[in-house]
Scaffold this active site. Sequence first.
Site, PDB file in Angstrom:
ATOM      1  N   TYR A 103       0.845  -1.201   0.000  1.00 29.47           N
ATOM      2  CA  TYR A 103       0.000   0.000   0.000  1.00 29.47           C
ATOM      3  C   TYR A 103       0.877   1.246   0.000  1.00 29.47           C
ATOM      4  O   TYR A 103       1.969   1.229   0.583  1.00 29.47           O
ATOM      5  CB  TYR A 103      -0.847   0.077   1.271  1.00 29.47           C
ATOM      6  CG  TYR A 103      -2.016  -0.853   1.355  1.00 29.47           C
ATOM      7  CD1 TYR A 103      -3.220  -0.553   0.725  1.00 29.47           C
ATOM      8  CD2 TYR A 103      -1.931  -2.028   2.103  1.00 29.47           C
ATOM      9  CE1 TYR A 103      -4.310  -1.393   0.839  1.00 29.47           C
ATOM     10  CE2 TYR A 103      -3.021  -2.878   2.218  1.00 29.47           C
ATOM     11  CZ  TYR A 103      -4.202  -2.559   1.579  1.00 29.47           C
ATOM     12  OH  TYR A 103      -5.274  -3.395   1.688  1.00 29.47           O
ATOM     13  N   TYR A 142      -0.187  -9.808   1.351  1.00 27.76           N
ATOM     14  CA  TYR A 142       0.864  -9.085   2.096  1.00 27.76           C
ATOM     15  C   TYR A 142       0.937  -9.572   3.543  1.00 27.76           C
ATOM     16  O   TYR A 142      -0.054 -10.032   4.106  1.00 27.76           O
ATOM     17  CB  TYR A 142       0.639  -7.569   2.021  1.00 27.76           C
ATOM     18  CG  TYR A 142      -0.673  -7.051   2.578  1.00 27.76           C
ATOM     19  CD1 TYR A 142      -0.849  -6.839   3.943  1.00 27.76           C
ATOM     20  CD2 TYR A 142      -1.720  -6.737   1.717  1.00 27.76           C
ATOM     21  CE1 TYR A 142      -2.050  -6.340   4.437  1.00 27.76           C
ATOM     22  CE2 TYR A 142      -2.926  -6.247   2.206  1.00 27.76           C
ATOM     23  CZ  TYR A 142      -3.079  -6.040   3.564  1.00 27.76           C
ATOM     24  OH  TYR A 142      -4.270  -5.558   4.060  1.00 27.76           O
ATOM     25  N   ARG A 152      -2.214 -11.722   4.609  1.00 26.42           N
ATOM     26  CA  ARG A 152      -3.599 -11.494   4.200  1.00 26.42           C
ATOM     27  C   ARG A 152      -3.832 -12.105   2.823  1.00 26.42           C
ATOM     28  O   ARG A 152      -3.040 -11.895   1.909  1.00 26.42           O
ATOM     29  CB  ARG A 152      -3.921  -9.982   4.089  1.00 26.42           C
ATOM     30  CG  ARG A 152      -3.910  -9.132   5.355  1.00 26.42           C
ATOM     31  CD  ARG A 152      -4.914  -9.505   6.425  1.00 26.42           C
ATOM     32  NE  ARG A 152      -6.173 -10.093   5.999  1.00 26.42           N
ATOM     33  CZ  ARG A 152      -7.227  -9.424   5.526  1.00 26.42           C
ATOM     34  NH1 ARG A 152      -7.191  -8.119   5.408  1.00 26.42           N
ATOM     35  NH2 ARG A 152      -8.337 -10.052   5.186  1.00 26.42           N
ATOM     36  N   HIS A 155      -7.083  -9.109  -1.443  1.00 27.28           N
ATOM     37  CA  HIS A 155      -8.426  -8.565  -1.192  1.00 27.28           C
ATOM     38  C   HIS A 155      -8.519  -7.123  -1.659  1.00 27.28           C
ATOM     39  O   HIS A 155      -7.500  -6.431  -1.784  1.00 27.28           O
ATOM     40  CB  HIS A 155      -8.780  -8.644   0.305  1.00 27.28           C
ATOM     41  CG  HIS A 155      -7.833  -7.866   1.159  1.00 27.28           C
ATOM     42  ND1 HIS A 155      -6.634  -8.385   1.596  1.00 27.28           N
ATOM     43  CD2 HIS A 155      -7.859  -6.586   1.628  1.00 27.28           C
ATOM     44  CE1 HIS A 155      -5.983  -7.471   2.295  1.00 27.28           C
ATOM     45  NE2 HIS A 155      -6.705  -6.354   2.319  1.00 27.28           N
ATOM     46  N   HIS A 157     -10.644  -3.641  -0.522  1.00 31.54           N
ATOM     47  CA  HIS A 157     -11.556  -3.032   0.461  1.00 31.54           C
ATOM     48  C   HIS A 157     -12.666  -2.294  -0.284  1.00 31.54           C
ATOM     49  O   HIS A 157     -12.403  -1.601  -1.266  1.00 31.54           O
ATOM     50  CB  HIS A 157     -10.802  -2.040   1.353  1.00 31.54           C
ATOM     51  CG  HIS A 157      -9.733  -2.685   2.183  1.00 31.54           C
ATOM     52  ND1 HIS A 157      -9.956  -3.114   3.468  1.00 31.54           N
ATOM     53  CD2 HIS A 157      -8.447  -2.996   1.904  1.00 31.54           C
ATOM     54  CE1 HIS A 157      -8.837  -3.648   3.953  1.00 31.54           C
ATOM     55  NE2 HIS A 157      -7.904  -3.591   3.021  1.00 31.54           N
TER      56      HIS A 157
HETATM   57 FE   LIG Z   1      -5.978  -4.529   3.133  1.00 36.45          FE
END
Ligand SMILES: [Fe+2]
Length: 232
Positions: A103, A142, A152, A155, A157
Amino acid sequence: MTLAYPLASNAAHPPRLSPAYKSTVKRSPTKPLIPMRHTLSELTGPVYGHETARENDSDLTTQHKGEPIGERIIVHGHVLDEEGRGVPDTLVEIWQANACGRYIHVRDQHPAPLDPNFTGAGRAQTDSKGYYRFVTVKPGAYPWGNHHNAWRPAHIHFSVFGYSFVSRLVTQMYFPGDPLFPFDPIFNSVSDEKARERMVSSFDLENTKPEWALCYRFNIVLRGRNATPLEA
Ligand SMILES: [Fe+2]
């Protein structure tokens, strides 16, 4: 327009305290909640206008000079109410990691490259039938430090704004067949298996664009028996 929202739609949503998902231990309330009556101004506005979401906001691959690295995908679906009716003109916002699982955020310092051509945020307004569509790249898995070797599943959000601030709902969309599902405390904080499946998009060959991009369908059901699990 809906002027009253049920406090709890059904049991599908994850509990506020899910000890395996560590950050819920500190942030979940320890005392009974106090219901607050919604005022008319909360229920009726402010709302986003048609000009708020511009057309290219829904294409995360054309927000910079060059194209982002990664697997281009189309993500589309319907926003539906408990009766299966499409929810028109509602703002759908997404945010996600890049193809490497990184991110653009000061807290995300894991050793995967940032992509100068990918911000990872987009928005779209549903059409008159409640339909939305995004073009993006498939996010990478990640690490997140919740426990030893915690990763994770890939995905995206999602936030669905609804009619006003108090109706904003947030969830995560996953990809079918991800091997990380059994190990992810966030995914598994939704205890009902059928409800978990509703957070997993389906591969959509019919709307896959030949020579260009795979397509995934993700319908969001806001309330009722088939509600998509939403974050508290
Ligand atoms: Fe996330």
